[in-house]
Design an enzyme around this catalytic site. Sequence first.
Site, PDB file in Angstrom:
ATOM      1  CE  LYS A  31      33.651  37.383  49.488  1.00  0.00           C
ATOM      2  NZ  LYS A  31      32.420  37.212  48.745  1.00  0.00           N
ATOM      3  NE  ARG A  67      34.607  36.583  42.437  1.00  0.00           N
ATOM      4  CZ  ARG A  67      35.364  37.319  43.259  1.00  0.00           C
ATOM      5  NH1 ARG A  67      35.534  36.961  44.505  1.00  0.00           N
ATOM      6  NH2 ARG A  67      35.945  38.417  42.810  1.00  0.00           N
TER       7      ARG A  67
HETATM    8  C1  7PM Z   1      38.753  43.204  47.608  1.00  0.00           C
HETATM    9  C2  7PM Z   1      38.143  42.532  48.640  1.00  0.00           C
HETATM   10  C3  7PM Z   1      38.290  43.048  46.354  1.00  0.00           C
HETATM   11  C4  7PM Z   1      37.069  41.740  48.427  1.00  0.00           C
HETATM   12  C5  7PM Z   1      37.219  42.234  46.122  1.00  0.00           C
HETATM   13  C6  7PM Z   1      36.598  41.594  47.173  1.00  0.00           C
HETATM   14  C7  7PM Z   1      32.215  38.113  45.100  1.00  0.00           C
HETATM   15  C8  7PM Z   1      32.182  38.637  43.808  1.00  0.00           C
HETATM   16  C9  7PM Z   1      33.635  39.728  44.996  1.00  0.00           C
HETATM   17  C10 7PM Z   1      31.314  37.043  45.420  1.00  0.00           C
HETATM   18  C11 7PM Z   1      30.555  37.179  43.139  1.00  0.00           C
HETATM   19  C12 7PM Z   1      36.054  39.290  47.185  1.00  0.00           C
HETATM   20  C13 7PM Z   1      35.452  40.643  46.974  1.00  0.00           C
HETATM   21  N1  7PM Z   1      33.133  38.802  45.826  1.00  0.00           N
HETATM   22  N2  7PM Z   1      31.393  38.182  42.841  1.00  0.00           N
HETATM   23  N3  7PM Z   1      33.098  39.632  43.767  1.00  0.00           N
HETATM   24  N4  7PM Z   1      30.511  36.631  44.397  1.00  0.00           N
HETATM   25  N5  7PM Z   1      29.729  36.708  42.209  1.00  0.00           N
HETATM   26  O1  7PM Z   1      36.147  38.899  48.371  1.00  0.00           O
HETATM   27  O2  7PM Z   1      31.239  36.533  46.541  1.00  0.00           O
HETATM   28  O3  7PM Z   1      36.556  38.671  46.264  1.00  0.00           O
HETATM   29  S1  7PM Z   1      34.801  40.899  45.365  1.00  0.00           S
END
Ligand code: 7PM
Length: 359
Positions: free
Chosen positions: A296, A331
Amino acid sequence: MADKIYLRPAGFLYGRAAPEAASGGKAGVIAGGGVGFAMAQVIEGAPGDARRELRSFSELFASRDPAIAGLLKAITAPRAPLAGLSLDRPRIMGVVNVTPDSFSDGGLHATADAAIAHARQLAADGADILDIGGESTRPGSAAVGAEEEAARVLPVIEGLKEAGAVISVDTRKSAIMTQAAQGGAHIINDVSALTQDGQSLQAAAASGLPVILMHARGDPETMQDDPAYGDVLLEVYDYLSRRIAACERAGIERAKIIADPGIGFGKTVEHNLALLAGLSLFHGLGVGLLLGASRKRFIGALTGEAEARRREPGSLAAALGALGQGVQIARVHDVAAARQAFTIWNAIHSPGRRAPSHA
Ligand code: 7PM
């Protein structure tokens, strides 16, 4: 009205020291797992105007305040297994993005095939859960229609049926939840905590599946426009507490709920760091916890690493910090690296509970 009370476990103990201190009444054990806590910070008052005091576990355990007793019980109660996975040791959720830009230059079919192959690799690398997402929830991103999202994720869920992995579907849409459940998904992961779609509480309850409730401030398109909190830790806690209550009213039992503070979703770097430093507070919700910090932007902001793929070391540091506070699920994008790091963390912190967890 009496001040609201929060308890943030501190003074962590690992390995044999945790059960030893617990049986001597000097520590509690977080959620029936491997992390003990000899102290807790008592936070009293409202977000923005709270007093904080560190107290020993034994002193808190002797307290006659029912709010403190209730929080200690919520923090220490063993968590129910999640879709058959016991949560008494750390679990890895691998990220599977089914978005055309992540794997291929076009066709849905090629996108699904690439995602299935990637998911199989993550399972082989040691993922306990595969999180299938077809909607980019990246800050600043635009919405995807339900038909497009279904066309992305359903073939991948279908294609992974034989793989034997636990599958979660990362979606904010009730129609996708329902179809994914019918297609064999085991967990619903909603970054809007079942708020985005007016039908999602009902759809999730009807599916019978466990749900992951994540905190986000605002919509992906606008959430990074100057987010502000009086006290981010307490406000995110209160929000998750309200969403758990809403789920219970809709018929989703607490044992089927996982909470997630939502790193990067409507938060500044400082907000993210406050949440990461205070994660153990969320055990007071009485549910399993998940953290998603992988790749992130706060890692980029703190390190100068502009390339998301090169943020793995920072991602692992955040995940291991979460394990140190008793968080049950991380995750991550790079499952092989996380599996190696978790194996070493377990070997150090949980001697005797060391078998490779994907063997
Ligand atoms: C592109 C950039 C696609 C960033 C998706 C993302 C989380 C999540 C995401 C989280 C839970 C990512 C995000 N982040 N679900 N879905 N917790 N529960 O950085 O932090 O993966 S999407």
